[in-house]
Design an enzyme around this catalytic site. Structure first.
Site, PDB file in Angstrom:
ATOM      1  N   SER A 219       0.848  -1.181   0.000  1.00  0.00           N
ATOM      2  CA  SER A 219       0.000   0.000   0.000  1.00  0.00           C
ATOM      3  C   SER A 219       0.881   1.228   0.000  1.00  0.00           C
ATOM      4  CB  SER A 219      -0.916   0.027   1.231  1.00  0.00           C
ATOM      5  OG  SER A 219      -0.159   0.296   2.392  1.00  0.00           O
ATOM      6  N   LYS A 220       0.284   2.373  -0.284  1.00  0.00           N
ATOM      7  CA  LYS A 220       1.062   3.602  -0.346  1.00  0.00           C
ATOM      8  C   LYS A 220       1.551   4.049   1.020  1.00  0.00           C
ATOM      9  CE  LYS A 220      -0.854   5.201  -4.680  1.00  0.00           C
ATOM     10  NZ  LYS A 220      -1.792   6.077  -5.371  1.00  0.00           N
ATOM     11  N   SER A 221       1.048   3.437   2.070  1.00  0.00           N
ATOM     12  CA  SER A 221       1.523   3.767   3.404  1.00  0.00           C
ATOM     13  C   SER A 221       2.736   2.934   3.796  1.00  0.00           C
ATOM     14  CB  SER A 221       0.407   3.546   4.428  1.00  0.00           C
ATOM     15  OG  SER A 221       0.011   2.184   4.445  1.00  0.00           O
TER      16      SER A 221
END
Length: 301
Positions: free
Chosen positions: A256-258
């Site tokens: 994920s982008k996190s």
């Protein structure tokens, strides 16, 4: 046969990670091998999450990987009028309705039903369906409603739908997959903070850009159910789809982008090279299969 058109379409709401690198490299390599065009689109219809600094980072990361694209970058936020026109067409057919159910109210409905022993339906992403059109439920006074697709009504007009898939569980084999839009309940097409949902914007923009082949991660495989229904009701062409496997972290979770440890910018800051990134996603082996896969995609009709 028209020139093949591929696109890479990230959302500028976070940093690109290794999974994005795989999608971008596959799209670019297949476009070039097919003698086609490779387009870049920024899916920035969510003003609450998309930011200019993320857009700049995406362009920097792609350039660092050595990827180029044909024509100007298309930003969805600059084409909202086209999305509104598509929404109006669906509304004119009676296929859109307002829904003011709140997340809290929906959570309470699900809990009450399941406590009574009645399973509540969920979509393929795990989100609970909203109550059916016309059902009573809690609302927030004064809040603009979300606009949902009446899937049952749309399916009654469309009939059975399918798409051509060259990825998924049997990559490199072209086959027809039966679409199941009903599995999604009534998806949101627009809401207060987003004038166009992902589902609506992506089919409108793919058609506007003449996209013939959509190469994207397997996490969007089932979203094609909804996309085929919208394409059919809007009179839009259906691209050929290739859903590739996901890059996962050490615990088997999709990236994920996190996940900053797999962000391309973080890898660059730690001294990684583009070749290091390619090695991390096993690109040399994947690249060797591009000639065969490009023939499958060209011939899939």
């Amino acid at each position: 046969m028209p020139q093949p058109v591929f696109r890479f379409a990230p959302s500028p709401n976070g940093a690109l990670h290794l999974g994005h690198a795989l999608s971008a490299l596959l799209d670019h390599a297949l476009a070039r091998a097919c003698g086609g065009r490779f387009l870049l689109r920024l899916e920035d219809v969510d003003p609450t999450r998309c930011r200019p600094e993320f857009e700049r980072a995406i362009l920097d990361d792609l350039a660092w990987l050595g990827l180029d694209w044909d024509g100007e970058v298309r930003r969805q936020s600059e084409h909202l009028a086209e999305h509104r026109a598509a929404l109006a067409r669906l509304e004119a057919e009676g296929l859109v309705y307002p829904s003011r159910v709140t997340r809290g109210a929906l959570k309470a409905l699900v809990a009450a039903a399941e406590a009574a022993g009645t399973p509540w339906p969920h979509d393929p992403d795990g989100a609970p369906w909203p109550p059916p059109r016309g059902a009573p439920f809690a609302t927030v006074d004064g809040e603009p409603p979300a606009l949902r697709l009446d899937t049952a009504a749309a399916l009654a007009r469309s009939g059975p739908l399918d798409w051509i898939e060259t990825g998924g569980e049997t990559p490199g084999v072209a086959r027809r997959v039966t679409a199941d839009p009903a599995a999604w309940g009534d998806p949101i097409l627009a809401r207060k903070e987003m004038p166009s949902s992902y589902h609506l914007a992506v089919v409108v923009d793919d058609a506007a850009q003449g996209v013939t082949h959509v190469v994207r991660g397997a996490d969007l495989y089932r979203a094609t159910d909804v996309h085929r229904l919208l394409q059919d009701r809007l009179g839009l062409p259906a691209p050929i789809y290739h859903h590739h496997e996901l890059i996962r972290d050490g615990q088997g979770r999709k990236l994920s982008k996190s996940a900053s440890d797999t962000a391309l910018a973080a890898l660059r800051a730690d001294g990684a090279t583009p070749d290091d990134v390619r090695a991390l996603i096993d690109w040399p082996a994947r690249e060797a299969d591009i000639p065969r896969l490009s023939r499958v995609l060209r011939d899939a009709r």
